[in-house]
Design a protein around this motif. Structure first.
Motif, PDB file in Angstrom:
ATOM      1  N   SER A   1      16.511  11.458  37.620  1.00 28.65           N
ATOM      2  CA  SER A   1      17.101  11.305  38.949  1.00 28.65           C
ATOM      3  C   SER A   1      16.227  11.965  40.004  1.00 28.65           C
ATOM      4  O   SER A   1      16.655  12.114  41.154  1.00 28.65           O
ATOM      5  CB  SER A   1      18.510  11.918  38.992  1.00 28.65           C
ATOM      6  N   CYS A   2      15.017  12.392  39.610  1.00 23.08           N
ATOM      7  CA  CYS A   2      14.135  13.070  40.566  1.00 23.08           C
ATOM      8  C   CYS A   2      13.699  12.111  41.674  1.00 23.08           C
ATOM      9  O   CYS A   2      13.275  10.981  41.400  1.00 23.08           O
ATOM     10  CB  CYS A   2      12.900  13.614  39.868  1.00 23.08           C
ATOM     11  N   ARG A   3      13.797  12.580  42.901  1.00 29.17           N
ATOM     12  CA  ARG A   3      13.250  11.870  44.056  1.00 29.17           C
ATOM     13  C   ARG A   3      12.476  12.883  44.883  1.00 29.17           C
ATOM     14  O   ARG A   3      12.796  14.072  44.874  1.00 29.17           O
ATOM     15  CB  ARG A   3      14.360  11.227  44.887  1.00 29.17           C
ATOM     16  N   TRP A   4      11.458  12.413  45.584  1.00 26.04           N
ATOM     17  CA  TRP A   4      10.625  13.301  46.393  1.00 26.04           C
ATOM     18  C   TRP A   4      11.053  13.153  47.842  1.00 26.04           C
ATOM     19  O   TRP A   4      10.714  12.194  48.516  1.00 26.04           O
ATOM     20  CB  TRP A   4       9.159  12.956  46.198  1.00 26.04           C
ATOM     21  N   CYS A   5      11.856  14.130  48.319  1.00 29.23           N
ATOM     22  CA  CYS A   5      12.429  14.103  49.665  1.00 29.23           C
ATOM     23  C   CYS A   5      12.115  15.421  50.358  1.00 29.23           C
ATOM     24  O   CYS A   5      13.029  16.182  50.725  1.00 29.23           O
ATOM     25  CB  CYS A   5      13.940  13.890  49.599  1.00 29.23           C
ATOM     26  N   PRO A   6      10.834  15.761  50.528  1.00 32.95           N
ATOM     27  CA  PRO A   6      10.448  17.092  51.000  1.00 32.95           C
ATOM     28  C   PRO A   6      10.907  17.382  52.419  1.00 32.95           C
ATOM     29  O   PRO A   6      11.008  16.486  53.262  1.00 32.95           O
ATOM     30  CB  PRO A   6       8.916  17.065  50.910  1.00 32.95           C
TER      31      PRO A   6
ATOM     32  N   HIS B   1      20.770  13.745  47.433  1.00 34.22           N
ATOM     33  CA  HIS B   1      21.264  15.126  47.461  1.00 34.22           C
ATOM     34  C   HIS B   1      20.384  15.993  46.562  1.00 34.22           C
ATOM     35  O   HIS B   1      20.884  16.829  45.803  1.00 34.22           O
ATOM     36  CB  HIS B   1      22.753  15.228  47.123  1.00 34.22           C
ATOM     37  N   GLN B   2      19.065  15.803  46.666  1.00 40.25           N
ATOM     38  CA  GLN B   2      18.110  16.573  45.875  1.00 40.25           C
ATOM     39  C   GLN B   2      18.165  18.059  46.252  1.00 40.25           C
ATOM     40  O   GLN B   2      18.482  18.426  47.384  1.00 40.25           O
ATOM     41  CB  GLN B   2      16.692  16.041  46.098  1.00 40.25           C
ATOM     42  N   SER B   3      17.843  18.888  45.275  1.00 37.27           N
ATOM     43  CA  SER B   3      17.790  20.342  45.459  1.00 37.27           C
ATOM     44  C   SER B   3      16.371  20.815  45.160  1.00 37.27           C
ATOM     45  O   SER B   3      15.640  20.157  44.419  1.00 37.27           O
ATOM     46  CB  SER B   3      18.766  21.033  44.503  1.00 37.27           C
ATOM     47  N   PRO B   4      15.988  21.987  45.726  1.00 40.63           N
ATOM     48  CA  PRO B   4      16.741  22.934  46.563  1.00 40.63           C
ATOM     49  C   PRO B   4      16.693  22.547  48.045  1.00 40.63           C
ATOM     50  O   PRO B   4      15.929  21.662  48.436  1.00 40.63           O
ATOM     51  CB  PRO B   4      15.981  24.241  46.329  1.00 40.63           C
ATOM     52  N   ILE B   5      17.480  23.263  48.851  1.00 36.15           N
ATOM     53  CA  ILE B   5      17.532  23.013  50.283  1.00 36.15           C
ATOM     54  C   ILE B   5      17.582  24.343  51.036  1.00 36.15           C
ATOM     55  O   ILE B   5      17.751  25.402  50.430  1.00 36.15           O
ATOM     56  CB  ILE B   5      18.762  22.158  50.670  1.00 36.15           C
TER      57      ILE B   5
ATOM     58  N   VAL C   1      14.696  21.072  38.149  1.00 31.79           N
ATOM     59  CA  VAL C   1      13.650  20.703  37.185  1.00 31.79           C
ATOM     60  C   VAL C   1      13.986  19.302  36.682  1.00 31.79           C
ATOM     61  O   VAL C   1      15.145  18.872  36.740  1.00 31.79           O
ATOM     62  CB  VAL C   1      13.563  21.691  35.998  1.00 31.79           C
ATOM     63  N   PRO C   2      12.978  18.556  36.215  1.00 33.76           N
ATOM     64  CA  PRO C   2      13.270  17.229  35.660  1.00 33.76           C
ATOM     65  C   PRO C   2      14.298  17.329  34.532  1.00 33.76           C
ATOM     66  O   PRO C   2      14.289  18.302  33.784  1.00 33.76           O
ATOM     67  CB  PRO C   2      11.909  16.762  35.127  1.00 33.76           C
ATOM     68  N   PRO C   3      15.212  16.364  34.452  1.00 37.48           N
ATOM     69  CA  PRO C   3      15.258  15.096  35.182  1.00 37.48           C
ATOM     70  C   PRO C   3      16.043  15.160  36.490  1.00 37.48           C
ATOM     71  O   PRO C   3      16.520  14.116  36.962  1.00 37.48           O
ATOM     72  CB  PRO C   3      15.930  14.165  34.191  1.00 37.48           C
ATOM     73  N   CYS C   4      16.175  16.343  37.091  1.00 34.02           N
ATOM     74  CA  CYS C   4      16.841  16.472  38.406  1.00 34.02           C
ATOM     75  C   CYS C   4      18.225  15.851  38.379  1.00 34.02           C
ATOM     76  O   CYS C   4      18.615  15.098  39.271  1.00 34.02           O
ATOM     77  CB  CYS C   4      16.005  15.849  39.521  1.00 34.02           C
ATOM     78  N   TYR C   5      19.005  16.177  37.323  1.00 35.33           N
ATOM     79  CA  TYR C   5      20.292  15.506  37.135  1.00 35.33           C
ATOM     80  C   TYR C   5      21.165  15.624  38.373  1.00 35.33           C
ATOM     81  O   TYR C   5      21.325  16.682  38.956  1.00 35.33           O
ATOM     82  CB  TYR C   5      21.041  16.065  35.925  1.00 35.33           C
ATOM     83  N   GLY C   6      21.749  14.476  38.736  1.00 35.69           N
ATOM     84  CA  GLY C   6      22.574  14.331  39.912  1.00 35.69           C
ATOM     85  C   GLY C   6      22.260  13.004  40.565  1.00 35.69           C
ATOM     86  O   GLY C   6      21.816  12.954  41.710  1.00 35.69           O
ATOM     87  N   PRO C   7      22.441  11.892  39.829  1.00 36.79           N
ATOM     88  CA  PRO C   7      22.077  10.575  40.368  1.00 36.79           C
ATOM     89  C   PRO C   7      22.942  10.202  41.565  1.00 36.79           C
ATOM     90  O   PRO C   7      24.138   9.959  41.415  1.00 36.79           O
ATOM     91  CB  PRO C   7      22.300   9.631  39.186  1.00 36.79           C
ATOM     92  N   TYR C   8      22.332  10.135  42.744  1.00 34.31           N
ATOM     93  CA  TYR C   8      23.092   9.926  43.974  1.00 34.31           C
ATOM     94  C   TYR C   8      23.826   8.587  43.965  1.00 34.31           C
ATOM     95  O   TYR C   8      24.961   8.483  44.433  1.00 34.31           O
ATOM     96  CB  TYR C   8      22.166  10.005  45.179  1.00 34.31           C
ATOM     97  N   GLY C   9      23.179   7.555  43.415  1.00 32.92           N
ATOM     98  CA  GLY C   9      23.822   6.243  43.388  1.00 32.92           C
ATOM     99  C   GLY C   9      25.124   6.259  42.626  1.00 32.92           C
ATOM    100  O   GLY C   9      26.087   5.586  42.998  1.00 32.92           O
TER     101      GLY C   9
END
Length: 526
Positions: free
Chosen positions: A56-61, A73-77, A397-405
């Protein structure tokens, strides 16, 4: 012999090289066998009956053109206190009405150490609650006690009717989250899984992290809990180095100075808490399984990534886990008052004694820190505040669990989420402790009997500053979007039992939130 294949993808905090992926490319870290792959370090099937399926990793810097739009809703923020300021555009009401009550695990320090629970991972220093599988395939805590096997547990307010159980603790340097734009020396992340299945809960509560910042200050004593953990990690390190034929590292002031091949040296004091290499024990830190690691083993991925056809892993929970708390709220308040006063005396004694001036005799008496009280939620005690930020996010950390969809399809858009609770104050620590955490991660070697990584080779996921030797195992900050549901809970939401909080709450809101944001006086503002 290490056989590299489909599960050999790694991640790092530097740049992509081959199948070792930097933060921008974590979405490419694959895993076909969650029990063996290197790129998903926690095998996070945190729920009781869900599957990861894929990354679920996305690159949203942060500080970019927000290329992910408002659909992540990627972390951290970065955490903002203006969420608590009434009558402003940023205000978001805290619906929590009480503190996070927590209860200790039955695991003692020695039990955790004996089961190899103190590990130096490529991405973090780690303490794992030891677990084991029993004959029927179910999972139980590997810490028998007269009062039953009790999981460490914590109670979240509003929306969570059941307990969250403690799985493991990651120590990261520097901090991953920031507060009002400020990063800290480090971050202690306590990972939890929900105590009932999704079917029982009727809501998708998969995972939660309770987090404390740590900050180094020149005029504070070493933090005892961290000092004791450092000594245990060093004991693990020494055991690996000795088995690999490598020399010991330089002594650390807070631990017994071990030098091999000396006539008067028998063993490292902390080493007696470690497992031996007899009986086929392979000392592979990848195989120190937490509760969530075991939960993945029975579950396989379907093409769409969410196969609920297999039953959830059964976790044995003794009836004692649901007994009434051993202390009433009034008794707990008396206890925290006494603890707060004793901790003040520790700081005062340090300053009156001229700082780090322990003689050798005193050091030997205290070398194992066995004289210090231990609680599996010790950092949550030592932060000495009940107030926190809360938001919905992902793993860092991968797999960045938390699939927004998947999350937006659930009630309120808060399912398939990592529920973050981040305490407002940093725990003061001594600079030498942070320096040693950096060294442990920088000089990490693979366990000598590893079957999934090249044995005895240096391997760290950290980005290392060649000038300072400092490492970075923090995922870069991601920008805030609507799906994070950020909130800050403070004095106006409930009365804290900590006297430090009570004093802080006497100030007007603007002053306490921004001018004097912590309960202690080691820093003013951010």
């Amino acid at each position: 012999v290490v056989v590299l294949g489909a599960n050999d993808d790694r991640f790092n905090y530097r740049k992509t090289g081959g199948n070792n992926y930097g933060p921008e490319d974590w979405n490419q870290v694959s895993c076909s066998d969650k029990d063996k792959c290197l790129g998903w370090p926690d095998s996070w099937e945190l729920s009781r009956g869900w599957n990861l399926g894929g990354t679920s990793c996305r690159w949203c810097p942060a500080n970019t053109n927000k290329k992910c739009g408002n659909t992540h809703h990627q972390s951290p923020i970065d955490l903002k206190r203006n969420k608590a300021v009434n009558n402003t555009a940023e205000f978001n009401e805290c619906i929590d009405v009480h503190w996070m009550k927590y209860e200790d695990s039955s695991c003692t320090w020695d039990q955790i150490a004996q089961q190899g629970g103190f590990t130096i991972e490529p991405h973090a220093l780690k303490i794992t609650q030891p677990t084991e599988k029993v004959a029927d395939g179910s999972l139980r805590l590997q810490c028998p006690a007269d009062g039953g096997r009790k999981w460490g547990k914590i109670d979240f307010s509003k929306g969570f009717s059941q307990w969250w159980f403690l799985s493991h603790i990651d120590f990261k340097v520097p901090s991953e989250h920031s507060q009002e734009g400020k990063f800290y020396s480090g971050e202690i992340q306590m990972a939890h899984f929900y105590s009932v299945t999704g079917q029982q809960a009727t809501v998708d509560n998969e995972m939660a992290h309770v987090t404390m910042f740590i900050q180094e200050y020149d005029n504070v004593p070493p933090y005892p809990y961290l000092e004791r953990a450092i000594c245990q990690w060093r004991a693990t390190e020494e055991e690996h180095r000795q088995a690999c034929g490598l020399p010991s590292v330089a002594p650390y002031p807070g631990c017994y100075p071990h030098v091999r091949n000396r006539e008067d040296d028998t063993t490292i004091p902390a080493k007696r808490n470690l497992r031996t290499t007899s009986g086929g024990d392979d000392h592979d830190d990848h195989e120190k399984k937490s509760a969530v690691d075991h939960m993945t083993e029975q579950l396989s991925s379907s093409e769409d990534g969410f196969d609920d056809s297999k039953p959830p892993v059964h976790v044995q929970i003794d009836p004692e886990n649901f007994a009434e708390h051993s202390m009433t709220d009034e008794e707990w308040e008396e206890w925290v008052h006494a603890y707060s006063e004793a901790d003040k005396e520790r700081f005062e004694a340090w300053n009156e004694g001229g700082g780090d001036s322990m003689d050798e005799d005193a050091q030997r008496k205290l070398l194992e820190w066995d004289h210090m009280p231990f609680h599996n939620y010790q950092p949550l005690i030592d932060v000495k505040t009940e107030y926190y930020f809360r938001y919905s996010g992902t793993q860092t950390v991968p797999p960045c669990y938390g699939p927004y969809g998947k999350a937006v399809e659930t009630l309120g858009g808060r399912g398939f989420t990592n529920h973050w609770r981040i305490m407002k104050d940093p725990i003061p620590v001594h600079p030498r402790q942070v320096t040693e955490m950096h060294r442990l991660l920088r000089e990490r070697i693979n366990p000598p009997l590893s079957t999934v990584r090249p044995a005895c080779e240096e391997e760290t996921a950290a980005a290392v500053d060649s000038a300072t030797g400092r490492v970075n195992v923090a995922r870069p900050l991601q920008y805030t979007a609507h799906g994070h549901f950020k909130v800050f809970c403070e004095c106006q939401d409930w009365r804290s039992k900590w006297p430090d909080d009570r004093e802080w709450c006497k100030a007007n809101q603007k002053h306490r939130l921004f001018d004097n944001p912590y309960n202690h006086d080691y820093a003013r503002g951010f």
